[in-house]
Structure formats: C-alpha cells, structure tokens
Write an enzyme that holds these catalytic residues in place. Structure first.
Site, mmCIF file in Angstrom:
data_model
loop_
_atom_site.group_PDB
_atom_site.id
_atom_site.type_symbol
_atom_site.label_atom_id
_atom_site.label_comp_id
_atom_site.label_asym_id
_atom_site.label_seq_id
_atom_site.Cartn_x
_atom_site.Cartn_y
_atom_site.Cartn_z
ATOM 1 N N ASP A 238 0.850 -1.197 0.000
ATOM 2 C CA ASP A 238 0.000 0.000 0.000
ATOM 3 C C ASP A 238 0.882 1.243 0.000
ATOM 4 O OD1 ASP A 238 0.683 -0.512 2.825
ATOM 5 O OD2 ASP A 238 -0.597 1.218 3.217
ATOM 6 N N GLU B 85 -0.106 -0.484 5.805
ATOM 7 C CA GLU B 85 0.903 0.104 6.687
ATOM 8 C C GLU B 85 0.790 1.619 6.737
ATOM 9 O OE1 GLU B 85 4.610 1.917 8.028
ATOM 10 O OE2 GLU B 85 3.735 2.073 6.021
#
Length: 454
Positions: free
Chosen positions: A92, A156
């Site tokens: 991500d 994250e």
C-alpha cells in the site's frame, strides 16, 4: 563464495526488476476507499500473490485482516535444519497528493536523472522487489540457504493495525529466527545503513463546534465564536515559538547518541527554503529521532476560491504525533487528547477520535544477525562500513513482532534514503541502491545461514 557472482546475477536481473516495479507502481493501492477504489489494493495484492507463486513460494495466501485490507503471505522452504527468515514489505502507498505537481504521472514508473519516479517506488513496493531480487540471485547461485517467509502488508501507511491484530491472532504464521523489515533506508545514497530506532505514532482527528450553523461575518463577527479561528488557536498551542512540540506532560528533551545529521545536509535533504529557520532545539538527530513531533496533516476549512464572508460553525483537523523510543504511544495519546480538550478556546465543544496508532521501536544492534549484515554490506558497498541510524517514521508492526517473537532478531533496511522524497510528490528510488541492497540482503542470508550452522 565471493560477492562477485551474486552482484553479477543481481545486475542481470535489474531489467526484470524495473518491469515488475513498473507493474506494481501502476496499482493505485492507497488503502483508503474514500480516496481510491478498494479494487486497486485487491489487484495489487493479487499481483504480489501471483509473483510469489511464480517464484516457487508455497502456502501463498491473501490474509483478510481486521481493518478490511489484505496482506499477502508466502513460504519458501529451505534446507533441513536451516533457520527461518521473515522478509517484510508493504504494497500500500500514500496518496499522490497534488498530482499536477508531479513531473511525471505518479502511478507510472518513469526514469529521469538516473532515478525511477513513482508513488511507492521506494516506500515500499521497491522493498518487495528488493527481497525478490535477493532470493532470485541466491537461487541462481546455489540456492536459498534459509527458509523464507514473505509478508506484504496492505495498510501500513494508514496505521490501522490490521496485520498487527492478525499476527496476534495467528502467532505461528510469522514466527522466524530473524526478521528483515525492508521499509527504512540508507542515511544517504551509497552509505549502507541499518535503522536502530523508530518513532511510534498516534493519529487523532479533532473537531470543534461553536455555532448551530454558519453566520454572516459582518452581522455576527466580533462576538460570535468562529470554529475555524478556535481551531487555529488550538493547533498553535501544540508548538512553542521556536517550533518545539509542546503537548502538556509530554517530555521533549531527549538526546540522540550516535550518527549525527549535519544541519546543512538536513536543510538540503528537506529542501528548506533559503532564509527559513529549522524548528526546535538540540541537534537535528535529537529532533527527528529522539523527540516527539506533532504535525497537522490535514484541516477541513473552506478553500480560498469560492470562500464566502462567513463564520464557520465547525472545524476539523487531523493531527499526527510521532512518539520516540522510551515513551509509550498509549500514554502520549492520552496526553495529546487531554491537551486538545483543555486548550480549546471559548468553551468550544471538542470531539477527539483516534484513527491510527503504533508504538516506538528499538532494535538490539548487538545481535549476531547485525554482524552478518555488517559483513554483507561491506561487500555490497566496497569501501563503506555499515552505519546505524534512527528513523523518525513509524512501522507499527515492529513492536508486534518483537512481542510475539522475543528471541527473533529484527533488522531494518530499505530504499527510503533522503533523495527518495517518500510521502511527497515526485517520490523516486535509486536503481543503484536497489541493486546494492539486493546484493547485501542476498549475502546476509547466506552469511546468516552459515553463522547458524557453526
């Protein structure tokens, strides 16, 4: 064996690495469905899973984590009796911010001035490619000498804790003898560095309400309490005049002992405008690695274009507080919340919501794995010795892994050196750093396996 065969193999794999990073950067995998479709993250996760399967990983799985995102897991068995190493990265990314400010499209990997530009190129899609390069080089030079687990996190950057909670519920899944977190970076290009500390983080949204509805600023201004003005005053209370973070009850005077960050280099890396002062006191290393730092990362207010002469009834801001090692993020959250509630002017109604969190982290740099990494980096970066630095950012998973596997050694390396401009427009990665760190990781895995066989 010497470093030369590994380095030659990695060099030969770089065109494939660039092609794969191009594919991975193309996914707009911001783990916030309010900004980008969830399908973008799901497609990126699928790409990671397919790539791991293609590289011979077993038990490849898309893990549905409690925050609604997916992490990708795979296992590559090594020789009988070999230690297990967990390799971490996240797929991500941060949102691109102002896409018009990018010199090339943020989700198209573009080569320019010897670097590859694109959102996630360094943080941390490039980290996943680094792990794959190291493993492929070892396969081509006698095989991977350890058992390998790979985990690619899907949220994250949001700090929503999905993988942490999943790992706590399935503690056997990520168990390893050593963990390599591929999400930090060298102190600067060409200087091999491991990161010893990370600041933790708490993210709060604060809303102030003062009126039942917006009012005409001419008719009511001067007596009616303006929520936006109240918010400005509240946010100003979080910093002293010199810019030092001032949250009531939160210590902000710790010192950093170790590698220092010269102010002139920091100014250049941070692109501070000429004539503008740095904020805070103490050394730069004190300020960014050892002390708390508050940042207003977003504020809801009327844009200048189209603004009307109105008093605002409500205002909202998002605040990030970085928490250094030695302080507890839960306690820091309580202190920040209490500060916001007590400093709101004019009796404004205050609502505080926590939207992200993570504890600070300190690694044990005296562990045997660090000796193996120092030797590997010495070979991958001829003439340079491994440096140990701090990092002002946060990787919440580190503390979860340290708590679950207290005997595991945890090392932090990666591609996010200062020129990478992670989280900003025009993020980029140095292909030379990608190549050298992949060599270093491959050599580390070999040396680590040898050390455990003695």
């Amino acid at each position: 064996m010497t470093a030369r065969p590994i380095s030659e193999t990695v060099a030969s794999l770089m065109p494939r690495a660039k092609a794969e990073l191009t594919e991975l950067v193309a996914f707009r995998s911001v783990a916030d469905p309010a900004q980008f479709p969830r399908s973008e993250c799901e497609a990126a996760a699928g790409w990671v899973a397919d790539t791991l399967r293609g590289d011979g990983f077993q038990d490849v799985a898309l893990l549905d984590t409690p925050d609604g995102t997916q992490s990708v897991y795979g296992y590559l068995p090594g020789p009988a009796g070999a230690p297990t190493v967990l390799l971490y990265a996240h797929y991500d990314v941060q949102p691109p911010l102002d896409e018009a400010a990018w010199l090339s499209p943020p989700f198209e990997l573009t080569e320019r001035d010897g670097r590859w530009f694109g959102r996630g190129a360094a943080d941390c899609k490039g980290g996943l490619i680094m792990h794959l390069l190291a493993l492929r080089a070892l396969k081509a030079n006698g095989g991977v000498p350890v058992s390998v687990k790979v985990i690619a996190e899907g949220s994250e950057e949001q700090g929503t804790g999905g993988l942490e909670r999943y790992a706590e519920a399935h503690p056997e899944l990520l168990a390893a003898d050593t963990i390599v977190i591929g999400d930090t970076g060298n102190f600067r290009v060409g200087l091999p560095t491991v990161t010893a500390t990370l600041r933790g983080m708490t993210m709060l949204r604060v809303q102030l309400d003062t009126l039942a509805g917006n009012l005409h600023s001419g008719q009511f201004g001067g007596a009616a309490p303006d929520a936006l003005a109240a918010m400005i005053q509240l946010l100003a209370s979080l910093r002293a005049e010199d810019g030092t973070t001032t949250v009531d009850g939160l210590a902000a005077d710790a010192r950093w002992d170790g590698l220092q960050y010269p102010e002139d280099e920091f100014r250049q890396d941070a692109k501070v405008v000429d004539g503008v002062e740095l904020i805070g006191t103490g050394t730069v290393a004190d300020r960014i690695w050892a002390r708390p730092a508050v940042t207003v990362v977003g504020i809801d207010c009327p844009p200048v274009v189209g603004a009307t002469p109105s008093l605002q009834a409500s205002a909202r801001a998002q605040i990030s507080l970085r928490v250094p090692p030695g302080q507890d993020a839960v306690e820091a959250t309580k202190l920040l919340t209490a500060h916001l509630e007590s400093h709101a002017p004019w009796g404004a109604r205050v609502t505080v919501e926590q939207v992200g969190h993570g504890q600070p982290f300190r690694a044990d740099t005296e562990s045997p794995a660090y000796t193996s990494m120092a030797e590997a980096m010495r070979l991958a970066y001829p003439g340079e010795e491994m440096q140990v630095s701090g990092m002002g950012g946060s990787i919440p998973l580190c503390n979860t892994l340290a708590a679950l596997y207290p005997q595991a050694e945890i090392l932090l390396i990666g591609l996010s050196e200062p020129e990478a401009q992670i989280h900003a427009v025009n993020e980029s990665v140095s292909p030379e750093e990608l190549e050298r760190l992949s060599v270093a990781e491959a050599l580390f895995l070999r040396k680590y396996a040898d050390s455990k066989a003695v």
